[in-house]
Design a protein around this motif. Structure first.
Motif, mmCIF file in Angstrom:
data_model
loop_
_atom_site.group_PDB
_atom_site.id
_atom_site.type_symbol
_atom_site.label_atom_id
_atom_site.label_comp_id
_atom_site.label_asym_id
_atom_site.label_seq_id
_atom_site.Cartn_x
_atom_site.Cartn_y
_atom_site.Cartn_z
ATOM 1 N N VAL A 28 1.058 -1.334 0.072
ATOM 2 C CA VAL A 28 -0.030 0.080 0.048
ATOM 3 C C VAL A 28 0.873 1.453 -0.029
ATOM 4 C CG1 VAL A 28 -1.625 1.258 1.434
ATOM 5 C CG2 VAL A 28 -1.909 -1.052 1.038
ATOM 6 N N LEU A 29 1.803 1.257 0.868
ATOM 7 C CA LEU A 29 2.721 2.132 0.837
ATOM 8 C C LEU A 29 3.619 2.774 -0.707
ATOM 9 C CD1 LEU A 29 4.234 4.596 2.668
ATOM 10 C CD2 LEU A 29 6.256 2.781 2.956
ATOM 11 N N CYS A 30 3.794 1.621 -1.245
ATOM 12 C CA CYS A 30 4.317 1.670 -2.649
ATOM 13 C C CYS A 30 3.286 2.163 -3.405
ATOM 14 C CB CYS A 30 4.945 0.470 -3.035
ATOM 15 S SG CYS A 30 6.285 -0.407 -2.392
ATOM 16 N N LEU A 31 1.961 2.061 -3.397
ATOM 17 C CA LEU A 31 1.016 2.627 -4.412
ATOM 18 C C LEU A 31 0.996 4.106 -3.908
ATOM 19 C CD1 LEU A 31 -1.207 2.359 -6.261
ATOM 20 C CD2 LEU A 31 -2.919 1.645 -4.395
ATOM 21 N N VAL A 32 0.833 4.549 -2.905
ATOM 22 C CA VAL A 32 0.676 5.963 -2.340
ATOM 23 C C VAL A 32 1.901 6.535 -2.858
ATOM 24 C CG1 VAL A 32 0.561 7.371 -0.345
ATOM 25 C CG2 VAL A 32 -0.880 5.206 -0.294
ATOM 26 N N MET A 33 2.984 6.179 -2.450
ATOM 27 C CA MET A 33 4.334 6.908 -3.034
ATOM 28 C C MET A 33 4.278 6.952 -4.551
ATOM 29 S SD MET A 33 5.723 7.722 -0.391
ATOM 30 C CE MET A 33 7.224 8.419 -0.938
ATOM 31 N N SER A 34 3.849 6.044 -5.175
ATOM 32 C CA SER A 34 3.946 6.167 -6.636
ATOM 33 C C SER A 34 2.852 7.426 -7.123
ATOM 34 C CB SER A 34 3.423 5.021 -7.442
ATOM 35 O OG SER A 34 1.926 4.613 -7.059
ATOM 36 N N LEU A 35 1.785 7.388 -6.418
ATOM 37 C CA LEU A 35 0.709 8.698 -6.799
ATOM 38 C C LEU A 35 1.450 9.894 -6.358
ATOM 39 C CD1 LEU A 35 -2.611 6.698 -5.916
ATOM 40 C CD2 LEU A 35 -1.631 7.194 -7.932
ATOM 41 N N LEU A 36 2.001 9.907 -5.299
ATOM 42 C CA LEU A 36 2.468 10.860 -4.488
ATOM 43 C C LEU A 36 3.726 11.747 -5.533
ATOM 44 C CD1 LEU A 36 2.565 13.071 -2.568
ATOM 45 C CD2 LEU A 36 4.304 11.598 -1.233
ATOM 46 N N PHE A 37 4.623 10.805 -5.897
ATOM 47 C CA PHE A 37 5.565 11.395 -6.950
ATOM 48 C C PHE A 37 5.107 11.641 -8.381
ATOM 49 C CE2 PHE A 37 8.536 9.264 -3.795
ATOM 50 C CZ PHE A 37 9.490 10.141 -3.940
ATOM 51 N N TYR A 38 3.855 11.166 -8.467
ATOM 52 C CA TYR A 38 3.497 11.631 -9.900
ATOM 53 C C TYR A 38 2.693 12.897 -9.833
ATOM 54 C CZ TYR A 38 0.298 11.527 -13.995
ATOM 55 O OH TYR A 38 -0.460 11.636 -15.266
ATOM 56 N N ALA A 39 2.028 13.102 -8.759
ATOM 57 C CA ALA A 39 1.332 14.226 -8.532
ATOM 58 C C ALA A 39 2.330 15.481 -8.264
ATOM 59 C CB ALA A 39 0.071 14.376 -7.333
ATOM 60 N N ARG A 74 11.254 18.086 -6.942
ATOM 61 C CA ARG A 74 11.809 19.235 -6.277
ATOM 62 C C ARG A 74 11.225 19.544 -4.803
ATOM 63 N NH1 ARG A 74 13.867 23.747 -10.487
ATOM 64 N NH2 ARG A 74 15.076 22.403 -11.766
ATOM 65 N N GLY A 75 9.786 19.668 -4.934
ATOM 66 C CA GLY A 75 9.057 19.699 -3.730
ATOM 67 C C GLY A 75 9.388 18.522 -2.640
ATOM 68 N N ILE A 76 9.161 17.278 -3.213
ATOM 69 C CA ILE A 76 9.331 16.273 -2.179
ATOM 70 C C ILE A 76 10.701 16.238 -1.683
ATOM 71 C CG2 ILE A 76 9.574 13.716 -2.164
ATOM 72 C CD1 ILE A 76 7.410 13.740 -4.411
ATOM 73 N N VAL A 77 11.881 16.408 -2.187
ATOM 74 C CA VAL A 77 13.102 16.506 -1.761
ATOM 75 C C VAL A 77 13.209 17.508 -0.589
ATOM 76 C CG1 VAL A 77 15.609 16.944 -2.205
ATOM 77 C CG2 VAL A 77 14.139 15.489 -3.751
ATOM 78 N N LEU A 78 12.646 18.747 -0.962
ATOM 79 C CA LEU A 78 12.965 19.871 -0.095
ATOM 80 C C LEU A 78 12.044 19.689 1.071
ATOM 81 C CD1 LEU A 78 14.057 22.799 0.083
ATOM 82 C CD2 LEU A 78 11.851 23.826 -0.736
ATOM 83 N N VAL A 79 10.789 19.169 1.069
ATOM 84 C CA VAL A 79 10.106 19.049 2.162
ATOM 85 C C VAL A 79 10.570 17.689 3.181
ATOM 86 C CG1 VAL A 79 7.824 17.924 3.174
ATOM 87 C CG2 VAL A 79 7.646 19.643 1.312
ATOM 88 N N ALA A 80 11.441 16.623 2.340
ATOM 89 C CA ALA A 80 11.931 15.490 3.196
ATOM 90 C C ALA A 80 12.968 16.113 3.674
ATOM 91 C CB ALA A 80 12.130 14.527 2.177
#
Length: 984
Positions: free
Chosen positions: A930-941, A945-951
């Motif tokens: 389930v986590l892999c599915l959520v992460m795939s949608l998150l990285f698609y949307a 750059r935003g993900i790396v900055l927030v992380a």
């Protein structure tokens, strides 16, 4: 035409592989032009073939044997086009004359094709066989016939060559061709069919004509260019000659101090009343030194040189006398002095090479009883660079004792011998019924000298047993006479039959491109009662493409292949000056009253070993000897050891004493600046069963000279070992066995020299015990690993300090840096490499300026117990009592238990990672899915750059927003299952 030297060079153009297409249709019609010493030959054209096979043998006359090593064989490949069009260059190969081998040692060598210019499009390789044969020089009467059979001169240029195709790599050949172009044009018009293409390859009217032999260069042409330097028939190249000649940029003894010696050369005596029944000898007295020459009965000629160390002289006068010795009845000997001559040392002339030797003169012997006698001698003061020093009687090394003289040794040339056992047939195992009952299990045993290797056993009942196994031996020149191959029957412990293979006649190969032919050998019984007991199918060859490793891998000093054809010119010259030692400890007693040391030095680099003279009874000896080596690879190690000489005299029980080791140093050439002299003193530390002991210091001078900086840089990009070590490598266990075998062979050969280089000396220099278990070495290697990991740990601690806001300004700057990286990712790599460059630039000022020696602290010689040292010096099989062995075994078991636990923890981490995808824990794997599915949608949307900055900001958040407990991902990973619970 001038006569040859009685030697012919044979060149067999075998084949080419993977040539560059040049005809515009994806193929090439290749032919080869071979040039040597002004002679030119040409092969046939192989039409439309990128892998042409010629197998054509070309013959050249060697005009001068002595200069053959300095000649160059050049082979050019061309694509043959139609008549009227110029041919296209396909590549060239240049081979130095120093790599030519004698007939019987030739083998196919594949050379990569070289470019003619930077913009040439060349690929592929050319297979050649090159060797020379000795032939009787032609008779004078046949000179006319040979001249009639000769072809046009090699330098004549064919018609129709364009000016744009006249450029060649060799400027000298270009000048000679342009100079002789006008002279050869009339000859070209007379014999147009014998035109030969130049390097730019004009078209030929008939590509199927046989190879064209051209006239050899007249010997008089060489004499006009200058007299050829005479060398011994040793195939010495110009690079190798640099290390042998005396005409160097540096003096032969510029790395050491000049030592003054008083030389006395006693030639002969002239007596007024010669007596044939008596023997005469000369006697030299200077201070406490009193030396006798050899005795001569008839001629009264000695021609002997004596060298006295001037620092050890305690007198200002030299006394030379001549004595007669007569043997009377009853074996009684009587001596009488014929006369004496004195010299004042203040008046002795000085001589330093290259001055000519001092001519001996007649001196009148003063005597009151027998006047009129003369002695011929010469007295001078020189240095250790004097030509007479090596053969002279030396006062500081005990005189003329062979075991105390300076010597140079060479390790034997080593080869790998590969025996492939394929199968056997027609084996006579007794009657058919007995063979069926016993179900024989067979194996093949091969023996070369003391080396014995066996194949695996075959399955019972096999009619024609098949193995297809390789057995590899180490063979040393001169080779053992025969390789013995024996077929053994395990079921009745008897020998089925054996065969002998002559080692010297085996084929030699340099790579894996040519597979040697297999052969059948008849088997016979060992007692020769049955001449035929079957036959065996084997393939055997000498592998010249390997370097036989006879040293520990971390201290290797030579990486060249065994085959001479694969030799490369040296990159530079290593010069080592062994100056002296200080504060040596006594290792033995003299006359049972006081301690003494008779020290000498052994230096090893490549196959060359040097041994200095032994300085007797001194704790601060000064050798001041200088030696040179050719360097073929900069990433190699020079090893120097100091020993106490015990072999020059026998022990009390009549047995030969062994030399005692006093220390060893190593110098890695890659840590030296080129053309710079390093003069340093190094501590000598030896490890004994009672602990480490500092034996003194040694002073050496080292200089690594290199003329070509480009060749030195190219060496760092080339493989360390020859090609065969990578395309057909040995396993670690097999390589270790071969290395130990090579060490034993080298040790045995050097021990048979005269004077012998002792077994204990060679093994100490080669580090033959590195494979033996040692608690001390294990600790040292463990802390080396910890030291490397500590740098990564330091970086992690710094990151953790940033994350926990230990220094808030630094953490704020890291936030800004993270934002800059995310917004401008194109600057990441340039910034990283620029930062690395600046760090290296700052550290350059703090680099090591002195070559490092072995580090006792890093070796943990002072942090080890006596029992662990005693275990390290205990050999196989152990000679210690059972109680001691039990204690050591328990200690190893405890250490192995900790290592076992560590390996289990590492395996568990990998199994937990694998469990994420194996559904061993369905709930954990479902959560991860389930986590892999959520992460795939998150990285698609969301943009990356935003993900790396927030992380990044989340990871660097302030401690007030953190929890003291482990994170959720860490808790989840630790709960994953492993196979630890399934281990019994």
């Amino acid at each position: 035409m001038s006569e040859g030297s009685g030697r012919k060079l044979m060149v067999e153009v075998c084949n080419a592989k993977n040539l560059m297409p040049k005809d515009g249709q994806g193929t090439a019609s290749a032919y080869a032009i071979v040039d040597f010493d002004g002679q030119r030959r040409r092969t046939n054209t192989k039409s439309r073939d990128l892998n042409p096979q010629w197998d054509e043998r070309l013959e050249f006359i060697v005009h001068d044997k002595d200069s053959m090593a300095s000649e160059t064989l050049e082979v050019n490949l061309y694509n043959d086009k139609k008549t009227g069009k110029r041919s296209t260059f396909l590549g060239k190969v240049k081979i130095s004359g120093s790599t030519f081998v004698k007939s019987g040692s030739e083998t196919v060598v594949y050379y990569p094709l070289e470019k003619r210019s930077v913009f040439s499009q060349i690929k592929g390789e050319l297979g050649l066989k090159v060797w020379y044969v000795e032939d009787d020089p032609p008779e004078t009467d046949n000179a006319g016939d040979q001249k009639a059979m000769s072809a046009p001169p090699a330098e004549e240029k064919p018609l129709g060559i364009s000016e744009g195709e006249k450029k060649e790599d060799n400027a000298k050949e270009k000048k000679e061709e342009e100079k002789k172009e006008d002279e050869n044009k009339p000859k070209e018009e007379e014999k147009p069919k014998e035109e030969t293409p130049a390097e730019t390859a004009p078209p030929l009217p008939d590509v199927d004509n046989p190879p064209i032999a051209q006239t050899e260069k007249p010997k008089q042409a060489k004499e006009k260019l200058g007299e050829v330097q005479k060398r011994a028939d040793l195939n010495v190249s110009n690079h190798e000659l640099r290390s042998l000649s005396g005409d160097r940029s540096h003096s032969a003894h510029d790395l050491v101090d000049r030592m003054a010696f008083l030389y006395v050369r006693v030639v002969k005596a002239k007596l007024a009343k010669p007596e044939t029944s008596s023997t005469a000898y000369s006697k030299l007295v200077i201070g406490t030194h009193s030396v006798k020459s050899k005795s001569e009965s008839h001629s009264k000629e000695w021609d002997q040189v004596f060298a006295f160390d001037k620092e050890g002289l305690n007198s200002t006068s030299l006394e030379v006398s001549v004595w007669l010795e007569e043997v009377k009845e009853g074996d009684e000997r009587s001596e009488s002095c014929v006369g004496t001559v004195w010299f004042d040392l203040q008046e002795v002339p000085k001589r330093v090479p290259p001055d000519s030797p001092l001519a001996p003169q007649w001196y009148t012997l003063e005597s009151e009883t027998t006047p009129g006698n003369d002695v011929m001698l010469a007295v001078w003061i020189g240095t250790q660079a004097d030509e007479a020093f090596q053969e002279a009687w030396q006062s500081d090394s005990g005189g003329l004792i062979p075991e105390t003289r300076a010597k140079v040794y060479l390790s034997p040339k080593l080869w790998y011998l590969r025996l492939t056992v394929i199968q056997t047939q027609d084996l006579q195992l007794g009657s058919e019924s007995e063979a069926m009952i016993r179900n024989p299990e067979l194996y093949v045993k091969a023996q070369l000298g003391a080396q014995v290797f066996k194949t695996g056993r075959t399955l019972p009942g096999s009619a024609n047993p098949t193995w297809n196994e390789d057995l590899v031996f180490v063979a040393a020149e001169p080779f053992e006479p025969f390789l013995f191959v024996t077929v053994e029957d395990v079921s009745n412990s008897k020998t089925v039959g054996h065969a002998k293979v002559h080692v010297a006649s085996m084929e030699r190969r340099t790579d894996d491109r040519t597979e040697q032919k297999s052969r059948w050998f008849n088997l016979s019984s060992e007692d020769e009662s049955r001449s035929y007991t079957g036959r065996i199918h084997i393939r055997v060859c000498l592998e010249g493409g390997y370097h036989v490793i006879d040293e520990a891998a971390h201290v290797t000093s030579d990486v060249r292949a065994s085959a001479k054809q694969l030799a490369k010119p040296p990159l530079g010259l290593l010069e080592v000056g062994i100056r002296g030692a200080t504060n040596l400890l006594p290792v033995k007693t003299k006359d049972g009253t006081r301690g003494t040391t008779d020290a000498y030095v052994v230096a090893k680099y490549g196959p060359k070993w040097v041994r200095t003279r032994t300085i007797m009874d001194r704790f601060n000896p000064r050798w001041n000897e200088q030696y040179t080596w050719d360097v073929y690879d900069p990433c190699t190690v020079l090893t120097i050891g100091v020993f106490d000489n015990g072999r020059y005299k026998h022990g009390e029980d009549g047995k030969l004493n062994k030399d005692c080791r006093m220390g060893k140093i190593r110098v890695r050439l890659s840590t030296l600046d080129t053309n710079r002299v390093y003069v340093n003193s190094y501590s000598l530390v030896v490890l004994f069963p009672g602990g480490a002991k500092r034996m003194g210091e040694i002073e050496i001078a080292v200089r690594f000279s290199c003329s070509s900086w480009l060749s030195l840089m190219q060496a760092y990009a080339s493989p360390i070992l020859p090609r065969m070590h990578y395309v057909r490598s040995f396993g670690p266990a097999q390589q270790d066995i071969l290395r130990q075998t090579a060490m034993r062979i080298v040790t045995a050969r050097l021990a048979r020299s005269e004077p012998a280089l002792g077994q204990e000396v060679v093994q100490f220099m080669l580090d033959s015990d590195t494979h033996v278990w040692s608690m001390r070495r294990s600790k040292a290697n463990w802390f080396r690993v910890v030291g490397c990991l500590s740098r990564a740990a330091t970086l992690l601690c710094w990151v953790d300090g940033i994350r926990t806001w230990v220094h808030p300004p630094t953490t704020v700057l890291v936030h800004v840096l993270l934002a800059a990286i995310v917004l401008c990712p194109c600057l990441v790599l340039p910034t990283v490499f620029m930062y690395a460059f600046l760090i290296l630039l700052l550290r350059f000022r703090h680099r090591q300026r002195v070559p490092q020696n072995m580090d006792p602290r890093m070796s943990y010689v002072d942090m080890v117990s006596l029992d662990e040292l005693d275990e390290e010096f205990d050999g196989f099989q152990t000679t210690r009592p059972a109680e001691v062995v039990r204690i050591r075994y328990d200690r190893v078991r405890a250490l192995a238990g900790r290592a076992q636990t560590l390996l289990g923890d590492l395996a568990a981490q990998g199994e937990r990672l694998e469990a994420l995808f194996s559904w061993r824990d369905p709930r954990a794997t479902g959560i991860f899915a389930v986590l892999c599915l959520v992460m795939s949608l998150l990285f698609y949307a969301v943009p990356i750059r935003g993900i790396v900055l927030v992380a990044g900001f989340y990871y660097l958040r302030h401690p007030r927003f953190r929890d003291d407990m482990p994170s959720i991902p860490a808790n989840f990973f630790r709960r994953l299952p492993s196979f630890s619970d399934q281990i019994m």
